[in-house]
Design a protein around this motif. Structure first.
Motif, PDB file in Angstrom:
ATOM      1  N   HIS A 128       0.845  -1.203   0.000  1.00 23.88           N
ATOM      2  CA  HIS A 128       0.000   0.000   0.000  1.00 23.88           C
ATOM      3  C   HIS A 128       0.881   1.255   0.000  1.00 23.88           C
ATOM      4  O   HIS A 128       0.813   2.063   0.934  1.00 23.88           O
ATOM      5  CB  HIS A 128      -0.923  -0.002   1.225  1.00 23.88           C
ATOM      6  N   PRO A 129       1.709   1.422  -1.027  1.00 27.49           N
ATOM      7  CA  PRO A 129       2.673   2.532  -1.023  1.00 27.49           C
ATOM      8  C   PRO A 129       2.041   3.920  -0.991  1.00 27.49           C
ATOM      9  O   PRO A 129       2.577   4.842  -0.366  1.00 27.49           O
ATOM     10  CB  PRO A 129       3.462   2.313  -2.318  1.00 27.49           C
ATOM     11  N   LEU A 130       0.908   4.086  -1.651  1.00 27.83           N
ATOM     12  CA  LEU A 130       0.271   5.405  -1.702  1.00 27.83           C
ATOM     13  C   LEU A 130      -0.352   5.800  -0.367  1.00 27.83           C
ATOM     14  O   LEU A 130      -0.523   6.988  -0.082  1.00 27.83           O
ATOM     15  CB  LEU A 130      -0.790   5.433  -2.808  1.00 27.83           C
ATOM     16  N   ARG A 131      -0.677   4.822   0.450  1.00 28.57           N
ATOM     17  CA  ARG A 131      -1.292   5.100   1.749  1.00 28.57           C
ATOM     18  C   ARG A 131      -0.315   4.885   2.902  1.00 28.57           C
ATOM     19  O   ARG A 131      -0.719   4.881   4.064  1.00 28.57           O
ATOM     20  CB  ARG A 131      -2.516   4.188   1.940  1.00 28.57           C
ATOM     21  N   TYR A 132       0.963   4.691   2.562  1.00 33.66           N
ATOM     22  CA  TYR A 132       1.950   4.320   3.586  1.00 33.66           C
ATOM     23  C   TYR A 132       2.020   5.324   4.727  1.00 33.66           C
ATOM     24  O   TYR A 132       1.897   4.967   5.897  1.00 33.66           O
ATOM     25  CB  TYR A 132       3.327   4.155   2.937  1.00 33.66           C
ATOM     26  N   MET A 133       2.219   6.585   4.418  1.00 30.00           N
ATOM     27  CA  MET A 133       2.360   7.606   5.459  1.00 30.00           C
ATOM     28  C   MET A 133       1.062   7.844   6.208  1.00 30.00           C
ATOM     29  O   MET A 133       1.086   8.219   7.384  1.00 30.00           O
ATOM     30  CB  MET A 133       2.869   8.913   4.864  1.00 30.00           C
ATOM     31  N   ALA A 134      -0.053   7.606   5.550  1.00 31.94           N
ATOM     32  CA  ALA A 134      -1.337   7.762   6.233  1.00 31.94           C
ATOM     33  C   ALA A 134      -1.561   6.631   7.235  1.00 31.94           C
ATOM     34  O   ALA A 134      -2.088   6.848   8.336  1.00 31.94           O
ATOM     35  CB  ALA A 134      -2.473   7.800   5.206  1.00 31.94           C
ATOM     36  N   ILE A 135      -1.149   5.413   6.842  1.00 30.03           N
ATOM     37  CA  ILE A 135      -1.328   4.267   7.750  1.00 30.03           C
ATOM     38  C   ILE A 135      -0.275   4.279   8.847  1.00 30.03           C
ATOM     39  O   ILE A 135      -0.592   4.191  10.039  1.00 30.03           O
ATOM     40  CB  ILE A 135      -1.260   2.945   6.956  1.00 30.03           C
ATOM     41  N   MET A 136       1.001   4.377   8.443  1.00 28.26           N
ATOM     42  CA  MET A 136       2.096   4.338   9.414  1.00 28.26           C
ATOM     43  C   MET A 136       2.389   5.752   9.923  1.00 28.26           C
ATOM     44  O   MET A 136       3.504   6.271   9.794  1.00 28.26           O
ATOM     45  CB  MET A 136       3.345   3.717   8.777  1.00 28.26           C
ATOM     46  N   ASN A 137       1.404   6.363  10.530  1.00 27.25           N
ATOM     47  CA  ASN A 137       1.578   7.710  11.060  1.00 27.25           C
ATOM     48  C   ASN A 137       2.282   7.650  12.416  1.00 27.25           C
ATOM     49  O   ASN A 137       2.487   6.578  12.997  1.00 27.25           O
ATOM     50  CB  ASN A 137       0.226   8.424  11.182  1.00 27.25           C
ATOM     51  N   PHE A 138       2.647   8.826  12.906  1.00 31.76           N
ATOM     52  CA  PHE A 138       3.408   8.906  14.153  1.00 31.76           C
ATOM     53  C   PHE A 138       2.642   8.288  15.319  1.00 31.76           C
ATOM     54  O   PHE A 138       3.210   7.600  16.167  1.00 31.76           O
ATOM     55  CB  PHE A 138       3.743  10.370  14.459  1.00 31.76           C
ATOM     56  N   ARG A 139       1.332   8.496  15.361  1.00 32.25           N
ATOM     57  CA  ARG A 139       0.535   7.973  16.481  1.00 32.25           C
ATOM     58  C   ARG A 139       0.553   6.455  16.496  1.00 32.25           C
ATOM     59  O   ARG A 139       0.731   5.836  17.557  1.00 32.25           O
ATOM     60  CB  ARG A 139      -0.894   8.494  16.374  1.00 32.25           C
ATOM     61  N   LEU A 140       0.363   5.838  15.325  1.00 28.17           N
ATOM     62  CA  LEU A 140       0.353   4.379  15.271  1.00 28.17           C
ATOM     63  C   LEU A 140       1.727   3.811  15.621  1.00 28.17           C
ATOM     64  O   LEU A 140       1.821   2.827  16.377  1.00 28.17           O
ATOM     65  CB  LEU A 140      -0.051   3.908  13.869  1.00 28.17           C
ATOM     66  N   CYS A 141       2.790   4.416  15.085  1.00 26.29           N
ATOM     67  CA  CYS A 141       4.148   3.929  15.378  1.00 26.29           C
ATOM     68  C   CYS A 141       4.440   3.998  16.874  1.00 26.29           C
ATOM     69  O   CYS A 141       4.966   3.044  17.465  1.00 26.29           O
ATOM     70  CB  CYS A 141       5.178   4.747  14.606  1.00 26.29           C
ATOM     71  N   GLY A 142       4.089   5.126  17.496  1.00 30.46           N
ATOM     72  CA  GLY A 142       4.306   5.264  18.935  1.00 30.46           C
ATOM     73  C   GLY A 142       3.473   4.282  19.731  1.00 30.46           C
ATOM     74  O   GLY A 142       3.957   3.692  20.709  1.00 30.46           O
ATOM     75  N   TRP A 143       2.229   4.078  19.300  1.00 34.02           N
ATOM     76  CA  TRP A 143       1.351   3.142  20.002  1.00 34.02           C
ATOM     77  C   TRP A 143       1.878   1.718  19.900  1.00 34.02           C
ATOM     78  O   TRP A 143       1.836   0.957  20.880  1.00 34.02           O
ATOM     79  CB  TRP A 143      -0.056   3.218  19.424  1.00 34.02           C
ATOM     80  N   LEU A 144       2.397   1.325  18.737  1.00 33.32           N
ATOM     81  CA  LEU A 144       2.935  -0.018  18.548  1.00 33.32           C
ATOM     82  C   LEU A 144       4.130  -0.274  19.466  1.00 33.32           C
ATOM     83  O   LEU A 144       4.247  -1.334  20.091  1.00 33.32           O
ATOM     84  CB  LEU A 144       3.338  -0.232  17.087  1.00 33.32           C
ATOM     85  N   ILE A 145       5.022   0.715  19.567  1.00 31.88           N
ATOM     86  CA  ILE A 145       6.211   0.561  20.414  1.00 31.88           C
ATOM     87  C   ILE A 145       5.816   0.508  21.888  1.00 31.88           C
ATOM     88  O   ILE A 145       6.257  -0.379  22.634  1.00 31.88           O
ATOM     89  CB  ILE A 145       7.202   1.713  20.169  1.00 31.88           C
ATOM     90  N   LEU A 146       4.990   1.446  22.313  1.00 27.35           N
ATOM     91  CA  LEU A 146       4.612   1.511  23.732  1.00 27.35           C
ATOM     92  C   LEU A 146       3.796   0.298  24.163  1.00 27.35           C
ATOM     93  O   LEU A 146       3.998  -0.233  25.263  1.00 27.35           O
ATOM     94  CB  LEU A 146       3.827   2.800  24.002  1.00 27.35           C
ATOM     95  N   SER A 147       2.894  -0.149  23.319  1.00 24.95           N
ATOM     96  CA  SER A 147       2.086  -1.319  23.676  1.00 24.95           C
ATOM     97  C   SER A 147       2.956  -2.576  23.732  1.00 24.95           C
ATOM     98  O   SER A 147       2.768  -3.426  24.615  1.00 24.95           O
ATOM     99  CB  SER A 147       0.945  -1.509  22.678  1.00 24.95           C
ATOM    100  N   SER A 148       3.926  -2.691  22.828  1.00 24.58           N
ATOM    101  CA  SER A 148       4.840  -3.842  22.851  1.00 24.58           C
ATOM    102  C   SER A 148       5.681  -3.826  24.117  1.00 24.58           C
ATOM    103  O   SER A 148       5.890  -4.869  24.756  1.00 24.58           O
ATOM    104  CB  SER A 148       5.748  -3.824  21.619  1.00 24.58           C
ATOM    105  N   LEU A 149       6.160  -2.641  24.489  1.00 26.19           N
ATOM    106  CA  LEU A 149       6.956  -2.521  25.706  1.00 26.19           C
ATOM    107  C   LEU A 149       6.120  -2.845  26.938  1.00 26.19           C
ATOM    108  O   LEU A 149       6.575  -3.558  27.848  1.00 26.19           O
ATOM    109  CB  LEU A 149       7.525  -1.101  25.815  1.00 26.19           C
ATOM    110  N   PHE A 150       4.896  -2.354  26.966  1.00 21.70           N
ATOM    111  CA  PHE A 150       4.015  -2.598  28.110  1.00 21.70           C
ATOM    112  C   PHE A 150       3.721  -4.094  28.267  1.00 21.70           C
ATOM    113  O   PHE A 150       3.808  -4.648  29.370  1.00 21.70           O
ATOM    114  CB  PHE A 150       2.710  -1.817  27.934  1.00 21.70           C
ATOM    115  N   ILE A 151       3.390  -4.756  27.165  1.00 27.64           N
ATOM    116  CA  ILE A 151       3.086  -6.189  27.216  1.00 27.64           C
ATOM    117  C   ILE A 151       4.318  -6.980  27.645  1.00 27.64           C
ATOM    118  O   ILE A 151       4.219  -7.933  28.437  1.00 27.64           O
ATOM    119  CB  ILE A 151       2.575  -6.673  25.846  1.00 27.64           C
ATOM    120  N   SER A 152       5.483  -6.594  27.150  1.00 26.35           N
ATOM    121  CA  SER A 152       6.724  -7.286  27.511  1.00 26.35           C
ATOM    122  C   SER A 152       7.035  -7.135  28.994  1.00 26.35           C
ATOM    123  O   SER A 152       7.464  -8.087  29.653  1.00 26.35           O
ATOM    124  CB  SER A 152       7.889  -6.750  26.666  1.00 26.35           C
ATOM    125  N   ILE A 153       6.820  -5.938  29.527  1.00 27.11           N
ATOM    126  CA  ILE A 153       7.068  -5.698  30.955  1.00 27.11           C
ATOM    127  C   ILE A 153       6.091  -6.498  31.812  1.00 27.11           C
ATOM    128  O   ILE A 153       6.478  -7.110  32.812  1.00 27.11           O
ATOM    129  CB  ILE A 153       6.969  -4.200  31.268  1.00 27.11           C
TER     130      ILE A 153
END
Length: 317
Positions: A128-153
């Motif tokens: 989905h190259p044309l929608r890449y920046m819309a899908i992988m926005n800053f909010r989603l990227c931050g949420w993915l990292i924080l949720s992964s860290l939270f679950i791991s902890i």
């Protein structure tokens, strides 16, 4: 002597890297070099991503977090190993062992999640190259990292709290070079059924779910790439995934190798050596894989290194 409760346990004993006193300095230099290379290599990746605006994209944001995780994972195991070699004392305190156990679980689980997230990132970029920046926005990227860290902890704390409930016998020697939850549980005198069920359950989740996510992402990527009419487009698409595939293969491949070796080999020392390979080698090689196979990263590293002042450069005419 009967079992002792958790308050009576003062320390565990880790396995010696080698019993040959003449080889201990060599092993110390080897592991110290591995740790320095791992730390420096991943730190350069972090600095390159931070300092170069061209790399301020979701892909390199995840790589930044992967490098930080690699540094933390290596720091939880290698420094203690170096101290034990230097002092010729294999003991580790009860608190230190639980801390190491918890840290290995946190950063090991986080790395597994990060590899799955990076596979999803490549899937969106290629499919989905044309929608890449819309899908992988800053909010989603931050949420993915924080949720992964939270679950791991949460996962690591859950295992650690379950270990705290165990009672241990007089034999407190761990057949590894670092504290690992499965080996620590094997030393318990009390019932470990709940602990073992929890281990198998979480291993299925934190191992199986990321692997399934990676397989799904690359199945979709291959399907999308094969439909591309241009050979150049196919090569470019696959080249963007090459580094990630190498890192995934190294991380899960060494882990699978340790599991198979522990099942087939009766020697605890050979199993321990295999576990060291799994615990230190992927973290050391990841920066080289990304820097050698990624043109943007190579250029960013060149610019970063060129900014480092050389000794006596002010005196060169």
């Amino acid at each position: 002597m009967g079992p002792r409760n958790k308050t009576g346990v003062s320390e565990f004993l880790l396995m010696e890297v080698t019993k040959d006193l003449e080889l201990q300095p060599l092993h110390f230099i080897l592991f110290l070099s591995i740790y320095l290379v791992t730390t420096l290599g991943n730190l350069l990746i972090i600095l390159a991503v931070t300092s170069d605006s061209h790399l301020h994209t979701p892909m390199y944001f995840f790589l930044y977090n992967l490098s930080f995780t690699d540094i933390c994972l290596s720091t939880t195991t290698i420094p203690k190993m170096l101290v034990n070699i230097q002092t010729q004392n294999q003991s580790i305190t009860y608190t230190g062992c639980l801390t190491q156990l918890c840290s290995v679980l946190v950063f090991g689980s986080l790395e597994s999640f990060l590899l799955a997230i990076m596979a999803y990132d490549r899937y969106v970029a290629i499919c989905h190259p044309l929608r890449y920046m819309a899908i992988m926005n800053f909010r989603l990227c931050g949420w993915l990292i924080l949720s992964s860290l939270f679950i791991s902890i949460v996962n690591a704390l859950l295992h650690s709290l379950m270990v705290l409930q165990l009672t241990f016998c007089t034999d407190l020697e761990i057949p590894l070079f670092f504290c690992e939850v499965v080996q620590v549980i094997k030393l318990a005198c009390s019932d470990t059924l709940v602990n073992n069920i929890l281990i198998y359950l979480t291993a299925s989740i934190f191992g199986g779910v990321p692997v399934c996510g990676i397989i799904f992402s690359y199945t979709q990527i291959v399907s999308s790439v094969l439909r591309m009419p241009s050979v150049g487009g196919k090569y470019k698409a696959f080249s963007t995934c090459g580094s990630h595939l190498c890192v995934v293969s190294l991380f899960y491949g060494t882990g699978l190798g340790v599991y198979i070796s522990s099942a087939l080999i009766n020697s605890s020392r050979q199993t321990a050596v295999a576990s060291v390979v799994y615990a230190v080698v992927p973290q050391m090689l990841n920066p080289f894989i990304y820097s050698l196979r990624n043109r943007d990263m190579k250029e960013a590293l060149k610019r970063l290194i060129s900014k480092i002042p050389l000794p006596f450069q002010d005196y060169v005419i």
